[in-house]
Structure formats: structure tokens, C-alpha cells
Design a protein around this motif. Structure first.
Motif, PDB file in Angstrom:
ATOM      1  N   VAL A  14       0.764  -1.256  -0.032  1.00  0.00           N
ATOM      2  CA  VAL A  14       0.135  -0.003   0.022  1.00  0.00           C
ATOM      3  C   VAL A  14       0.911   1.152  -0.086  1.00  0.00           C
ATOM      4  CG1 VAL A  14      -1.738   1.375   1.186  1.00  0.00           C
ATOM      5  CG2 VAL A  14      -1.928  -1.066   1.276  1.00  0.00           C
ATOM      6  N   PHE A  15       0.718   2.181  -1.017  1.00  0.00           N
ATOM      7  CA  PHE A  15       1.672   3.409  -1.001  1.00  0.00           C
ATOM      8  C   PHE A  15       0.621   4.308  -0.408  1.00  0.00           C
ATOM      9  CE2 PHE A  15       2.674   7.321  -3.299  1.00  0.00           C
ATOM     10  CZ  PHE A  15       3.944   7.376  -2.986  1.00  0.00           C
ATOM     11  N   ARG A  16       1.480   5.150   0.477  1.00  0.00           N
ATOM     12  CA  ARG A  16       0.674   6.164   1.131  1.00  0.00           C
ATOM     13  C   ARG A  16       1.097   7.555   0.576  1.00  0.00           C
ATOM     14  NH1 ARG A  16      -3.397   8.533   3.788  1.00  0.00           N
ATOM     15  NH2 ARG A  16      -3.287   9.456   5.566  1.00  0.00           N
ATOM     16  N   ASN A  17       0.213   8.167  -0.393  1.00  0.00           N
ATOM     17  CA  ASN A  17       0.368   9.278  -1.260  1.00  0.00           C
ATOM     18  C   ASN A  17       0.043  10.475  -0.165  1.00  0.00           C
ATOM     19  OD1 ASN A  17       0.419  11.155  -3.378  1.00  0.00           O
ATOM     20  ND2 ASN A  17      -1.599  10.862  -3.680  1.00  0.00           N
ATOM     21  N   ALA A  18       0.926  11.188   0.150  1.00  0.00           N
ATOM     22  CA  ALA A  18       0.808  12.449   0.970  1.00  0.00           C
ATOM     23  C   ALA A  18       0.845  13.783   0.275  1.00  0.00           C
ATOM     24  CB  ALA A  18       1.889  12.376   2.101  1.00  0.00           C
ATOM     25  N   ASN A  19       0.985  13.837  -0.931  1.00  0.00           N
ATOM     26  CA  ASN A  19       0.913  15.215  -1.464  1.00  0.00           C
ATOM     27  C   ASN A  19       0.576  14.831  -2.858  1.00  0.00           C
ATOM     28  OD1 ASN A  19       2.106  17.691  -1.816  1.00  0.00           O
ATOM     29  ND2 ASN A  19       3.705  17.466  -0.580  1.00  0.00           N
ATOM     30  N   THR A  20       0.533  16.232  -3.909  1.00  0.00           N
ATOM     31  CA  THR A  20       0.306  16.385  -5.152  1.00  0.00           C
ATOM     32  C   THR A  20       1.338  15.869  -5.773  1.00  0.00           C
ATOM     33  OG1 THR A  20       0.437  18.453  -5.260  1.00  0.00           O
ATOM     34  CG2 THR A  20      -1.900  17.851  -5.025  1.00  0.00           C
ATOM     35  N   VAL A  21       1.442  14.581  -6.279  1.00  0.00           N
ATOM     36  CA  VAL A  21       2.501  14.147  -6.948  1.00  0.00           C
ATOM     37  C   VAL A  21       2.916  14.924  -8.448  1.00  0.00           C
ATOM     38  CG1 VAL A  21       2.595  11.909  -5.769  1.00  0.00           C
ATOM     39  CG2 VAL A  21       1.372  12.155  -8.188  1.00  0.00           C
ATOM     40  N   SER A  22       2.116  15.546  -9.078  1.00  0.00           N
ATOM     41  CA  SER A  22       2.442  16.004 -10.054  1.00  0.00           C
ATOM     42  C   SER A  22       3.275  17.316  -9.938  1.00  0.00           C
ATOM     43  CB  SER A  22       1.061  16.391 -10.935  1.00  0.00           C
ATOM     44  OG  SER A  22       0.291  17.478 -10.021  1.00  0.00           O
ATOM     45  N   ASP A  23       3.383  17.773  -8.705  1.00  0.00           N
ATOM     46  CA  ASP A  23       4.189  18.864  -8.418  1.00  0.00           C
ATOM     47  C   ASP A  23       5.668  18.335  -8.402  1.00  0.00           C
ATOM     48  OD1 ASP A  23       2.215  20.741  -8.197  1.00  0.00           O
ATOM     49  OD2 ASP A  23       1.912  20.598  -6.000  1.00  0.00           O
ATOM     50  N   LYS A  35       6.154   5.520 -12.529  1.00  0.00           N
ATOM     51  CA  LYS A  35       4.971   4.879 -13.013  1.00  0.00           C
ATOM     52  C   LYS A  35       4.987   3.330 -12.966  1.00  0.00           C
ATOM     53  CE  LYS A  35       1.388   5.135 -16.954  1.00  0.00           C
ATOM     54  NZ  LYS A  35       1.429   5.733 -18.074  1.00  0.00           N
ATOM     55  N   PHE A  36       6.431   2.962 -13.232  1.00  0.00           N
ATOM     56  CA  PHE A  36       6.694   1.714 -13.277  1.00  0.00           C
ATOM     57  C   PHE A  36       6.375   1.242 -11.693  1.00  0.00           C
ATOM     58  CE2 PHE A  36      10.273  -1.285 -11.794  1.00  0.00           C
ATOM     59  CZ  PHE A  36       9.732  -2.387 -12.583  1.00  0.00           C
ATOM     60  N   LEU A  37       7.207   1.798 -10.943  1.00  0.00           N
ATOM     61  CA  LEU A  37       6.994   1.490  -9.631  1.00  0.00           C
ATOM     62  C   LEU A  37       5.401   1.401  -8.918  1.00  0.00           C
ATOM     63  CD1 LEU A  37       9.877   3.449  -7.812  1.00  0.00           C
ATOM     64  CD2 LEU A  37       9.829   1.071  -8.331  1.00  0.00           C
ATOM     65  N   VAL A  38       4.578   2.314  -9.149  1.00  0.00           N
ATOM     66  CA  VAL A  38       3.315   2.524  -8.733  1.00  0.00           C
ATOM     67  C   VAL A  38       2.329   1.294  -9.603  1.00  0.00           C
ATOM     68  CG1 VAL A  38       3.433   4.844  -8.148  1.00  0.00           C
ATOM     69  CG2 VAL A  38       2.757   4.186 -10.285  1.00  0.00           C
ATOM     70  N   SER A  39       2.798   0.869 -10.731  1.00  0.00           N
ATOM     71  CA  SER A  39       1.984  -0.161 -11.617  1.00  0.00           C
ATOM     72  C   SER A  39       2.282  -1.514 -10.523  1.00  0.00           C
ATOM     73  CB  SER A  39       2.660  -0.347 -12.696  1.00  0.00           C
ATOM     74  OG  SER A  39       3.967  -0.836 -12.805  1.00  0.00           O
ATOM     75  N   ARG A  40       3.343  -1.572  -9.765  1.00  0.00           N
ATOM     76  CA  ARG A  40       3.468  -2.959  -8.954  1.00  0.00           C
ATOM     77  C   ARG A  40       2.920  -2.748  -7.545  1.00  0.00           C
ATOM     78  NH1 ARG A  40       5.759  -6.880 -11.979  1.00  0.00           N
ATOM     79  NH2 ARG A  40       6.731  -5.825 -13.967  1.00  0.00           N
ATOM     80  N   VAL A  41       2.266  -1.505  -7.208  1.00  0.00           N
ATOM     81  CA  VAL A  41       1.650  -1.342  -5.854  1.00  0.00           C
ATOM     82  C   VAL A  41       0.280  -1.718  -5.801  1.00  0.00           C
ATOM     83  CG1 VAL A  41       0.678   0.377  -4.371  1.00  0.00           C
ATOM     84  CG2 VAL A  41       3.113   0.559  -5.152  1.00  0.00           C
ATOM     85  N   SER A  42      -0.407  -2.508  -4.967  1.00  0.00           N
ATOM     86  CA  SER A  42      -1.565  -2.984  -4.841  1.00  0.00           C
ATOM     87  C   SER A  42      -2.823  -1.887  -4.483  1.00  0.00           C
ATOM     88  CB  SER A  42      -1.832  -4.081  -3.647  1.00  0.00           C
ATOM     89  OG  SER A  42      -0.786  -5.162  -4.166  1.00  0.00           O
ATOM     90  N   HIS A  43      -2.229  -0.855  -4.050  1.00  0.00           N
ATOM     91  CA  HIS A  43      -3.419   0.206  -3.452  1.00  0.00           C
ATOM     92  C   HIS A  43      -2.461   1.277  -2.990  1.00  0.00           C
ATOM     93  CE1 HIS A  43      -7.693   0.647  -2.695  1.00  0.00           C
ATOM     94  NE2 HIS A  43      -7.214   1.367  -1.675  1.00  0.00           N
ATOM     95  N   VAL A  44      -3.239   2.352  -3.474  1.00  0.00           N
ATOM     96  CA  VAL A  44      -2.843   4.053  -3.008  1.00  0.00           C
ATOM     97  C   VAL A  44      -3.949   4.476  -1.999  1.00  0.00           C
ATOM     98  CG1 VAL A  44      -2.076   6.081  -3.641  1.00  0.00           C
ATOM     99  CG2 VAL A  44      -1.766   4.059  -5.046  1.00  0.00           C
ATOM    100  N   ALA A  45      -3.383   4.947  -0.860  1.00  0.00           N
ATOM    101  CA  ALA A  45      -4.290   5.702   0.313  1.00  0.00           C
ATOM    102  C   ALA A  45      -3.656   6.899   0.220  1.00  0.00           C
ATOM    103  CB  ALA A  45      -3.763   5.005   1.328  1.00  0.00           C
ATOM    104  N   SER A  46      -4.600   7.895  -0.496  1.00  0.00           N
ATOM    105  CA  SER A  46      -4.256   9.327  -0.610  1.00  0.00           C
ATOM    106  C   SER A  46      -4.571   9.987   0.561  1.00  0.00           C
ATOM    107  CB  SER A  46      -4.626   9.864  -1.740  1.00  0.00           C
ATOM    108  OG  SER A  46      -4.205   9.498  -2.889  1.00  0.00           O
ATOM    109  N   VAL A  47      -3.938  11.191   1.244  1.00  0.00           N
ATOM    110  CA  VAL A  47      -4.356  11.753   2.221  1.00  0.00           C
ATOM    111  C   VAL A  47      -5.408  12.983   1.952  1.00  0.00           C
ATOM    112  CG1 VAL A  47      -2.027  11.886   3.285  1.00  0.00           C
ATOM    113  CG2 VAL A  47      -2.697  13.538   1.953  1.00  0.00           C
TER     114      VAL A  47
END
Length: 271
Positions: A14-23, A35-47
Motif C-alpha cells: 500500500v503506497f501512502r500518497n501524501a502530496n500532489t505528486v504532479s508537483d 509509473k513503473f513502481l506504482v504499477s506494482r503497488v496493490s493500493h494507494v491511500a491518499s491523504v
């Protein structure tokens, strides 16, 4: 992700997304690799919901594999006793507080320009900058160059931050990028007025006229006007009370922990 690829372990990531990554994804190689790394993540939990949508758009990521799980607070009583070293500053008049590391995205340079305008307009205010970091020397030089040494005080790291915030007239956060800043929730919990730029997920908690003062990014004049309005006491008590209730009702760590547990259990069952 690389460890899982090499050693073939099975637990979901589970990746903890704590920001607006586009910045932060500002080159093609960064975008491809991440993008390669996140494609291997099962779920993303954004703040925040803004951060969740930004993540989906930036990486063309599956919306079904994302959840908005905010940060929260432990709703413990706040000790409002002022430390002796700063008590004279508070006794002298209105105090404004900023809490952040000294890094570019926190925009200390912009905050000092805002403070300069406040002082030039005759407002008797002090600004406390709490935190440390690589840009602190630059901020100290800017304070000296602007002749703000009697109005701006750099306090470094503190363990009594909430007592300072609780006694302040306003908490200021002119950040250029954010996720969902816990320090804003802390200020609201202390019933301190909040002025912030509209970046990241801040608009999800700072609602103009309801829970705080939300200013368009880089609108320093608008930021100054908001602080002046707070110093005049206009609607401050009503707004800070509403903000406090928002934190208590929606950002208690106990309930947020249960939301995390639900997501983790669902992922474990899918595996």
C-alpha cells in the motif's frame, strides 16, 4: 517494490500518497520510473481527494485501486501554558505562527514578504517561525534585509508547538504545494484562525467563511487582507469554533485508524 520483484514475497504493498505528486514529477525519466513502481503497488491511500485524483491523472492509475484516507489527530487536551522564553512576545500584542521545515515548497520567502506588508500598514504583529531546515540561513538573511528583526523570530524545533499555536492570533501557511497538512488540523483543534493558500487538499478542510481563510496561490495581497480581517476580529470566533468541530467530528485518529484497518483487511482477503 524492487524487493518484492527480486524475492517474490506475496504481501500487498500500500503506497501512502501524501502530496500532489504532479508537483514533483517534472521530468520524463521521473515519470517513467515512478509509473513503473506504482504499477506494482496493490493500493494507494491518499491523504486527500485532491491528491487522489492528482495521482490517478499523473500515473494513469486505476481509480478502483485508490482510497482517500486522511490524516488525523489524537484529540488530547492542549496545554495552553506559554513557555517563559516567548511569553513577552505574546504579551506585547498579536502573534502569528508558522510551523514547517525550511524547504522551498513551504515558501518562507513569500511569508516574509506578506509580513513586511503587514508591518508597513501599521499592524503591530509578531511572526514566529517554528522549524528548521536548509533554507533557514536564507530566511534569516531575508529578515535582516527587510529590517524585520523586531517582528520575526526564528525559534527552530520546539516540543511546545501547540501551546504557541493555541495562543496565536492566526496560523499562516502560504505553501506552494501540500497534501493535507496535519499542522492545519492542529491549529483548528487549538481554535486558532487559519490562513492558507489553496493548494493540494487544503480546500477540503479550509473552507472560506466557514472554517478558515483560503487564498489563491501566490496572492500575497489577499493573504495580507485575510490576516488584517482576523486581527480585526471579524467572524473569528464563529469560524474557529466551526473548524474545531470539524476536526473533532471527522479527523479523530481512532476513527481514521479503523478506516485504514478496513482497507488493509479487504486487500488481505483479495490476496
Amino acid at each position: 517494490v524492487l524487493s518484492k520483484l527480486i524475492f517474490r514475497w506475496k504481501a500487498p504493498i500500500v503506497f501512502r500518497n501524501a502530496n500532489t505528486v504532479s508537483d514533483f514529477i517534472n521530468t520524463v525519466p521521473k515519470r517513467i520510473f515512478n509509473k513503473f513502481l506504482v504499477s506494482r503497488v496493490s493500493h494507494v491511500a491518499s491523504v486527500s481527494e485532491v491528491c487522489r485524483q492528482d495521482f490517478i491523472k499523473t500515473y494513469s492509475y486505476s481509480e478502483a485501486r485508490t482510497t482517500t484516507l486522511t490524516i488525523g489527530l489524537n484529540l488530547d487536551p492542549v496545554d495552553k501554558t506559554l513557555p517563559a522564553d516567548v511569553r513577552p512576545l505574546f504579551q506585547a500584542g498579536n502573534v502569528l505562527v508558522h510551523v514547517a521545515s525550511f524547504v522551498p515548497e513551504k515558501n518562507h520567502a513569500g511569508l516574509l514578504r506578506i509580513m513586511k506588508k503587514l508591518v508597513e500598514r501599521g499592524n503591530e504583529v509578531k511572526l514566529l517561525l517554528i522549524g528548521d531546515g536548509k533554507l533557514r540561513p536564507a530566511a534569516e538573511q531575508q529578515v535582516a534585509d527587510m529590517k524585520l528583526s523586531s517582528h520575526v523570530f526564528l525559534l527552530g524545533y520546539r516540543k511546545d508547538v501547540l501551546s504557541l499555536v493555541a495562543n496565536a492570533a492566526a496560523f499562516l501557511l502560504p505553501s506552494l504545494t501540500e497534501g493535507l497538512p496535519g499542522v492545519i488540523l492542529e491549529a483548528m483543534y487549538c481554535k486558532t484562525a487559519v490562513v492558507a493558500y489553496d493548494v493540494g487538499g487544503i480546500s477540503e478542510i479550509v473552507k472560506p467563511g466557514e472554517t478558515g481563510w483560503l487564498i489563491n496561490k501566490n496572492d500575497e495581497e489577499g493573504f495580507v487582507n485575510a490576516v488584517v480581517e482576523i486581527l480585526a476580529g471579524k467572524n473569528v470566533d464563529k469560524i474557529t469554533e466551526t473548524a474545531y468541530n470539524l476536526v473533532v467530528n471527522e479527523f479523530d485518529n481512532k476513527s481514521i485508524a479503523r478506516r485504514f484497518e478496513t482497507v488493509y483487511r479487504e486487500l488481505a482477503e483479495q490476496e
